[in-house]
Design a protein around this motif. Structure first.
Motif, short mmCIF file in Angstrom:
data_model
loop_
_atom_site.label_atom_id
_atom_site.label_comp_id
_atom_site.label_asym_id
_atom_site.label_seq_id
_atom_site.Cartn_x
_atom_site.Cartn_y
_atom_site.Cartn_z
N GLY A 56 0.81 -1.22 0.00
CA GLY A 56 0.00 0.00 0.00
C GLY A 56 0.84 1.26 0.00
N PHE A 59 2.37 2.02 -3.42
CA PHE A 59 1.38 2.49 -4.39
C PHE A 59 1.16 3.98 -4.21
N GLN A 136 -5.77 1.70 -12.84
CA GLN A 136 -4.43 1.23 -12.46
C GLN A 136 -3.50 1.13 -13.66
N GLY A 260 -4.71 4.17 -3.52
CA GLY A 260 -3.95 2.93 -3.64
C GLY A 260 -3.59 2.28 -2.33
N SER A 263 -4.10 -1.60 -1.48
CA SER A 263 -3.40 -2.67 -2.21
C SER A 263 -3.15 -3.90 -1.35
N GLU A 266 -5.63 -6.29 -2.20
CA GLU A 266 -5.45 -6.95 -3.50
C GLU A 266 -4.57 -8.19 -3.39
N ILE A 347 1.78 -0.94 -8.45
CA ILE A 347 0.54 -0.71 -9.19
C ILE A 347 0.27 -1.86 -10.15
N ALA A 350 -0.82 -5.01 -8.18
CA ALA A 350 -2.21 -4.91 -7.74
C ALA A 350 -3.17 -5.11 -8.90
#
Length: 524
Positions: A56, A59, A136, A260, A263, A266, A347, A350
């Protein structure tokens, strides 16, 4: 004892399954937890707490984004634009709290898609994932192209094409595409190798970025030319036609940066005990970014040689150059280049997990290929390659017209906020119906899951209101934001146009007439 309604392995049925009430007796507890949703453990589960936080934090990448966007905020709002930073953080933290609560209950890859479909149904879930995936891809391109702002300043040899490194010049735009493409090839290769390598590289990069942020803050505060009261100066830029309007526009800088942080969700299927780890790291990634970024902004305003148009044009690089000088300035630029690298990697990682999650449910074209996981690396390779190719294709727009590329990079942030709303808005509706039902369940270690409790409705409502206001603010057709040169008036409407185009393409790609293989029953 509460029961959870989760999908079984039968693609057309669902049943009530009692969640674990104590520590997991086997190392495969997380995999068993995943199987209750109807999915097999295909991705390699090896991420710990710091790696989840790093996903995170990298990002958001405050060292990258503030380095790029400081001038945007100051140019519109003067020094007082600083206050937009804590305001945006407060709003995003409301969203992060909602994400943390739902991440504890649905620890699945492709978080935005999975969360939105479980709260709002298949259509909302699909478009939530679609918005986030497109955003993204464009964001990764925007991050990669930032190398042009950094590397030629470190060494002129990085300017391979032409002599002018300016991003808006013909040679600068072409060289930016070259450097960005090389970066995307590298991060795509890393994404194909496996999550262990991604984690190692990302952890090292985040450590370097944290050290770099600390060094920048110390350098700025030890070279302060004025006191912290500078943040109450509205400055010359924001006097006309009225400061409130200028202040609202200056908030776009913070809105662009603080996204972001989710993440960690994700990568839930690659994280150990994600029900406990992901909720913490979602909140921590945003908070650490907000504190570090706020100190950088304050330090830059205190240390800047001037508070005029020169600072608006030069931004943070102008301040650091005056403070650090040549050698240390270049050392910091190298650290910024590392931050750009791990930001792009985070990025793309994710996005590949989001694409994999949607394809695994048969919700994308060529789903069988996109959902395949390499058994040796535990990585969905096809999504990583597709995303890398798409990012390079978007980079090529910068050669033809850098203004359009900058506009696309701005508009994609609107899509991220829309994707967030696809989670928080239906989540509020479900909450008003009694979600989450019963007492908080526990993770595989026997700890209670994160819950907002009696504050849930208030926090969720404020998160939805904030998100809707930000979508309006980001989409507002401002010529000074989307068409500063005045050469392409249609660009001021880029927000609504791109949103409409994304929805139309999404409608064309939506899997109509196909029932979801793992239909969602009532959320718990």
């Amino acid at each position: 004892m509460q029961t959870l309604s989760r999908e079984t392995n039968d693609p057309m049925t669902s049943t009530a399954i009692t969640p674990p009430t104590g520590p997991s007796p086997t190392p495969g507890g997380d995999a068993h937890d995943l199987s209750e949703f109807g999915y097999d453990q295909q991705l390699h589960r090896s991420l710990g707490k710091f790696a989840s936080f790093a996903a995170g934090f990298s990002f958001v990448s405050i060292l990258t984004t503030i380095f790029q966007l400081f001038g945007l905020g100051f140019g519109f709002g003067g020094p007082a634009f600083f206050w937009t930073w804590p305001i945006v953080y407060a709003g995003q933290f409301l969203v992060a709290l909602c994400f943390a609560e739902i991440a504890a209950r649905y620890p699945l890859s492709g978080a935005i898609y999975q969360w939105s479909r479980r709260m709002g149904g298949e259509v909302i879930g699909w478009f939530g994932g679609w918005f986030m995936m497109i955003a993204q891809i464009v964001t990764a391109s925007a991050a990669a192209i930032a190398l042009q702002v950094v590397l030629p300043s470190v060494w002129s040899g990085f300017q391979v094409i032409g002599d002018d490194p300016t991003l808006t010049s013909t040679s600068g735009a072409a060289n930016a595409v070259l450097l960005g493409s090389i970066l995307l090839i590298v991060v795509t290769s890393i994404n194909c190798v496996g999550i262990s390598w991604i984690s190692r590289i990302n952890n090292i990069g985040v450590t370097c970025e944290l050290v770099g942020v600390t060094a920048v803050v110390l350098a700025l505060f030890t070279h302060a030319r004025r006191g912290p009261d500078v943040v109450f100066d509205t400055g010359i830029p924001g006097q006309q036609p009225g400061y409130i309007w200028a202040f609202i526009v200056s908030g776009l800088m913070a809105a662009y940066v603080m996204v972001g942080f989710g993440s960690a969700g994700e990568l839930a299927e690659e994280t150990r005990n994600p029900r406990r780890v992901a909720p913490r790291t979602i909140r921590l990634a945003l908070t650490v970014s907000a504190i570090g970024g706020g100190l950088m902004l304050l330090g830059a305003l205190m240390a800047a040689p001037t508070l005029d148009e020169q600072l608006a044009a030069g931004g943070l690089p102008y301040v650091l150059d005056s403070v650090l000088g040549g050698f240390w300035g270049k050392v910091l630029l190298c650290d910024v280049a590392v931050a750009i690298f791990i930001c792009t990697l985070a990025i793309q990682t994710a996005c590949s997990r989001l694409m994999f999650s949607m394809a695994r449910d048969g919700r994308l074209p060529f789903s069988k290929t996109l959902s395949h996981v390499n058994e040796r690396t535990g990585t969905p390779i096809a999504p990583a390659i597709l995303i890398g190719v798409a990012c390079v294709g978007i980079l090529l727009v910068n050669v033809g017209n850098s203004a359009i590329f900058a506009t696309l990079a701005s508009v994609c942030i609107i899509l991220i906020y829309l994707a967030y709303l696809a989670v928080t808005a239906p989540m509020l509706y479900r909450r008003l119906q009694g979600w989450p039902k019963g007492p908080a369940t526990v993770d595989n270690e026997g700890n209670k899951l994160f819950s907002l409790g009696r504050f849930g409705i208030v926090v969720n409502l404020l998160a939805v209101v904030y998100g809707a206001l930000m979508v309006v603010n980001l989409s507002w057709p401002r010529a000074e934001v989307f068409d500063p040169t005045g050469e392409m008036p249609f660009l001021r409407w880029a927000g609504p146009i791109c949103i409409a185009a994304t929805i139309l393409v999404g409608i064309a790609c939506f899997p109509r007439g196909r029932q979801h293989p793992k239909p969602v029953t009532s959320p718990v």
